[in-house]
Design an enzyme around this catalytic site. Structure first.
Site, PDB file in Angstrom:
ATOM      1  N   MET A 138       0.807  -1.227   0.000  1.00  0.00           N
ATOM      2  CA  MET A 138       0.000   0.000   0.000  1.00  0.00           C
ATOM      3  C   MET A 138       0.841   1.278   0.000  1.00  0.00           C
ATOM      4  SD  MET A 138      -2.918  -1.284  -0.240  1.00  0.00           S
ATOM      5  CE  MET A 138      -4.140  -0.046   0.157  1.00  0.00           C
ATOM      6  N   HIS A 151      -3.784  -6.066  -8.962  1.00  0.00           N
ATOM      7  CA  HIS A 151      -4.781  -5.048  -8.609  1.00  0.00           C
ATOM      8  C   HIS A 151      -6.167  -5.691  -8.664  1.00  0.00           C
ATOM      9  CE1 HIS A 151      -6.351  -1.015  -8.125  1.00  0.00           C
ATOM     10  NE2 HIS A 151      -7.247  -1.312  -9.046  1.00  0.00           N
TER      11      HIS A 151
HETATM   12  C1  GRF Z   1      -5.361  -8.004  -2.778  1.00  0.00           C
HETATM   13  O1  GRF Z   1      -6.721  -7.949  -3.066  1.00  0.00           O
HETATM   14  C2  GRF Z   1      -4.578  -7.210  -3.796  1.00  0.00           C
HETATM   15  O2  GRF Z   1      -5.116  -7.257  -5.075  1.00  0.00           O
HETATM   16  C3  GRF Z   1      -4.705  -5.835  -3.230  1.00  0.00           C
HETATM   17  O3  GRF Z   1      -4.573  -5.998  -1.842  1.00  0.00           O
HETATM   18  C4  GRF Z   1      -5.020  -7.302  -1.483  1.00  0.00           C
HETATM   19  C5  GRF Z   1      -3.898  -7.951  -0.741  1.00  0.00           C
HETATM   20  O4  GRF Z   1      -4.274  -9.177  -0.177  1.00  0.00           O
HETATM   21  N1  GRF Z   1      -3.774  -4.929  -3.850  1.00  0.00           N
HETATM   22  P1  GRF Z   1      -3.187 -10.100   0.498  1.00  0.00           P
HETATM   23  O5  GRF Z   1      -2.403  -9.252   1.507  1.00  0.00           O
HETATM   24  O6  GRF Z   1      -2.306 -10.674  -0.553  1.00  0.00           O
HETATM   25  O7  GRF Z   1      -3.994 -11.166   1.217  1.00  0.00           O
END
Ligand code: GRF
Length: 192
Positions: free
Chosen positions: A95, A114
């Site tokens: 993030m 994404h």
């Molecule tokens: C996923 O939905 C990804 O696409 C988004 O954030 C989420 C991360 O999930 N960018 P995780 O931490 O891999 O479980």
């Protein structure tokens, strides 16, 4: 992307911020013989990221950078990636928006997942935006990272049907399940 030679796997780092289900899934994929990559480094923006447990579980090096100073964090990450001879970076729920300078340094070597059918719904809250717009389809995209947010060349996409009873949580769950199939498939694609 460079072709595979012999049995050497491409040294890869995965960047996370949260739960790390994609990280776990990519690690598992990297262990299978046909996988072109090995996971050599996990980078997190927070020591609270739950996904860090997978680095421990699979005995993969991990580093945490808090990004209070972007410049400093990115400088340290660049040095780390060079030191560890990382050739591919997989962003998996990371993030933070990386700077143009950083992306340029690793041009064509950073990919991201994404949770939408890009170019639709760049940025955050993709699932509620899709539901509010009464879309019939949602999905996920793996793409190359460029300086423009969620805009790099698309590697692969997977569609997911939105049904009447879906809410952002149920949709996120369905999409995440497909993300776990899509990320390995996209990695296979770029090295073939
Ligand atoms: C996923 O939905 C990804 O696409 C988004 O954030 C989420 C991360 O999930 N960018 P995780 O931490 O891999 O479980």
């Amino acid at each position: 992307m460079e072709k595979l030679t012999g049995l050497k796997k491409i040294k890869t780092a995965v960047f996370i911020s949260g739960t790390g289900s994609n990280l776990k899934n990519i690690i598992k994929f990297s262990k299978i013989k046909k996988s072109p990559i090995s996971i050599n480094q996990v980078v997190s923006k927070s020591r609270l990221a739950k996904g860090l447990k997978y680095a421990d579980q699979f005995k993969i090096k991990k580093k945490i950078y808090n990004f209070k100073s972007y410049k400093e964090a990115e400088k340290k990450i660049s040095l780390l990636l060079r030191k560890e001879k990382i050739k591919l970076v997989c962003l998996a729920g990371f993030m933070k928006i990386l700077s143009k300078k950083f992306i340029k340094k690793f041009d064509g070597k950073i990919i991201n997942i994404h949770p939408s059918l890009l170019p639709k719904y760049k940025g955050l809250n993709t699932h509620s935006r899709a539901i509010n717009n009464k879309d019939k389809l949602a999905g996920c995209t793996v793409h190359f990272v460029t300086a423009k947010l969620d805009s790099g060349k698309i590697i692969l996409q997977k569609k997911v049907k939105i049904v009447a009873r879906d809410n952002p949580t149920s949709l996120a769950k369905k999409v995440l399940k497909q993300e776990h199939k899509l990320y390995p498939a996209a990695i296979m694609k770029i090295f073939n």
